[in-house]
Design a protein around this motif. Sequence first.
Motif, PDB file in Angstrom:
ATOM      1  N   ASP A 110       0.853  -1.193   0.000  1.00  0.00           N
ATOM      2  CA  ASP A 110       0.000   0.000   0.000  1.00  0.00           C
ATOM      3  C   ASP A 110       0.888   1.242   0.000  1.00  0.00           C
ATOM      4  OD1 ASP A 110      -2.400  -1.474   0.257  1.00  0.00           O
ATOM      5  OD2 ASP A 110      -2.273  -1.454   2.440  1.00  0.00           O
ATOM      6  N   TRP A 171      -3.401   5.682  -1.126  1.00  0.00           N
ATOM      7  CA  TRP A 171      -4.272   6.272  -0.108  1.00  0.00           C
ATOM      8  C   TRP A 171      -3.840   7.713   0.120  1.00  0.00           C
ATOM      9  CZ3 TRP A 171      -7.572   3.482   3.592  1.00  0.00           C
ATOM     10  CH2 TRP A 171      -7.676   2.108   3.332  1.00  0.00           C
ATOM     11  N   PRO A 189      -9.033   5.933  -1.563  1.00  0.00           N
ATOM     12  CA  PRO A 189      -9.323   5.713  -0.139  1.00  0.00           C
ATOM     13  C   PRO A 189      -8.640   6.761   0.712  1.00  0.00           C
ATOM     14  CG  PRO A 189      -7.758   4.071  -0.948  1.00  0.00           C
ATOM     15  CD  PRO A 189      -8.218   4.841  -2.149  1.00  0.00           C
ATOM     16  N   TYR A 190      -9.200   7.007   1.904  1.00  0.00           N
ATOM     17  CA  TYR A 190      -8.741   8.097   2.757  1.00  0.00           C
ATOM     18  C   TYR A 190      -8.495   7.581   4.164  1.00  0.00           C
ATOM     19  CZ  TYR A 190      -8.887  12.554   5.311  1.00  0.00           C
ATOM     20  OH  TYR A 190      -8.598  13.626   6.117  1.00  0.00           O
ATOM     21  N   TYR A 208     -15.027  14.103   2.775  1.00  0.00           N
ATOM     22  CA  TYR A 208     -14.582  12.994   1.919  1.00  0.00           C
ATOM     23  C   TYR A 208     -15.777  12.277   1.294  1.00  0.00           C
ATOM     24  CZ  TYR A 208     -12.808   8.359   0.640  1.00  0.00           C
ATOM     25  OH  TYR A 208     -12.517   7.195  -0.041  1.00  0.00           O
ATOM     26  N   ARG A 209     -16.746  11.926   2.101  1.00  0.00           N
ATOM     27  CA  ARG A 209     -17.888  11.162   1.594  1.00  0.00           C
ATOM     28  C   ARG A 209     -18.720  11.977   0.606  1.00  0.00           C
ATOM     29  NH1 ARG A 209     -18.557   9.090   7.746  1.00  0.00           N
ATOM     30  NH2 ARG A 209     -17.380   7.131   7.553  1.00  0.00           N
ATOM     31  N   LEU A 218     -12.198   2.173  -7.117  1.00  0.00           N
ATOM     32  CA  LEU A 218     -13.024   2.312  -5.922  1.00  0.00           C
ATOM     33  C   LEU A 218     -14.371   2.930  -6.301  1.00  0.00           C
ATOM     34  CD1 LEU A 218     -12.601   1.775  -2.862  1.00  0.00           C
ATOM     35  CD2 LEU A 218     -11.983   4.182  -2.627  1.00  0.00           C
ATOM     36  N   PRO A 221     -16.876   5.543  -1.344  1.00  0.00           N
ATOM     37  CA  PRO A 221     -15.832   6.010  -0.432  1.00  0.00           C
ATOM     38  C   PRO A 221     -15.408   4.926   0.555  1.00  0.00           C
ATOM     39  CG  PRO A 221     -17.936   7.071   0.056  1.00  0.00           C
ATOM     40  CD  PRO A 221     -18.103   6.365  -1.239  1.00  0.00           C
ATOM     41  N   TYR A 222     -14.111   4.953   0.892  1.00  0.00           N
ATOM     42  CA  TYR A 222     -13.564   4.003   1.857  1.00  0.00           C
ATOM     43  C   TYR A 222     -12.666   4.789   2.805  1.00  0.00           C
ATOM     44  CZ  TYR A 222     -11.734  -0.379   3.770  1.00  0.00           C
ATOM     45  OH  TYR A 222     -11.402  -1.425   4.610  1.00  0.00           O
ATOM     46  N   ALA A 223     -13.112   4.892   4.055  1.00  0.00           N
ATOM     47  CA  ALA A 223     -12.405   5.710   5.032  1.00  0.00           C
ATOM     48  C   ALA A 223     -11.866   4.852   6.170  1.00  0.00           C
ATOM     49  CB  ALA A 223     -13.333   6.785   5.592  1.00  0.00           C
ATOM     50  N   ASP A 308     -14.756   2.581   7.651  1.00  0.00           N
ATOM     51  CA  ASP A 308     -14.734   1.259   7.025  1.00  0.00           C
ATOM     52  C   ASP A 308     -13.618   0.379   7.558  1.00  0.00           C
ATOM     53  OD1 ASP A 308     -16.818   1.792   4.839  1.00  0.00           O
ATOM     54  OD2 ASP A 308     -15.405   3.449   4.587  1.00  0.00           O
TER      55      ASP A 308
END
Length: 337
Positions: A110, A171, A189-190, A208-209, A218, A221-223, A308
């Motif tokens: 990552d 990220w 992703p954040y 973000y969302r 993606l 959203p993936y936080a 998430d």
Amino acid sequence: MSNRKLADIPVSVLDLVPILQDKTALDSFKSTADLAQHVERWGYTRYWMAEHHNMAGIASSATVVLIGHVAGATSKIRVGSGGIMLPNHAPLVVAEQFGTLASLYPNRIDLGLGRAPGTDQGTAMALRRDLRGSVDEFPQNVVELKNYLGPADPSAKVRAVPGEGTNVPIWILGSSTFGAQLAGILGLPYAFASHFAPAQLHAALKVYRESFQPIGELKEPYAMACVNVIAADTDEEAIHLSTTLYQSFLNVIRGTARPMQPPVKSMEGLWDANERYAVQQMLRYSFIGGPREVKEELQAFQDETGVDEIMIGCNVYDHAARLRSYEIVSDFFKKAD
């Protein structure tokens, strides 16, 4: 906000690779590899290390080298940066480094990116020689780096070899709404640094969302949020161990550089009321106690934020106690058989 249980989401590790009082960086590297092997067995998803410079208590300055060290000592856990401070580096160099890692350890690397220097201004100057525009150019540099790691383009005049075609997951890391909006616009992703900068957590997650664009792989959203956890078999033991964490952050606000200190009987006399308040504000999302209390607090954090994934930092001096903390936490995230 969220109705997901801890067992419904992944849990990951942030390791600052601390240098302990009277120990060496080599001791830290050995402990890091051992911790990574244990948390892999306990079901953690990622193992991230952060780029810091000129800090007497942190040995992760050569983050890329350590990622290779940990990936080589493990077999399946994802290993990455939390993060690489992009203004310190040319995007092409980062692409080549992570392209090399991704070639050696496929589908396990990552790339978390931050826009802060990870150090003081004098050291940042020593790293870069020129500070002009470095932070302001962060969005363009992220896009440039993303392109280097994307599909191969034989006609491109500059190519990352290795790197192109690896599609290393990128990220965006942050502690404000700036990174949150950038991650959303780019569809990435954040990860939020609530383990030391909690103030804008909820605002950043909202930005973000709301700004997220599903323009890449993606689709939604993936936080992830990072928190501090010190879990022990009893509340009393955890509270004792936590004095190491408090001493570390006291040194941060004082601007004093020291290796990680062993726990003390009490923080009374070590800080004044203003310092105590400042440290406690920075450490708002720190969950300290026995298994029951920590599980309840982590679940409340999940309910409150709806993240998430949760990343756990554990500033504990004794290696065995640090392992035990991560072992206790791993049980909260295991699905029932």
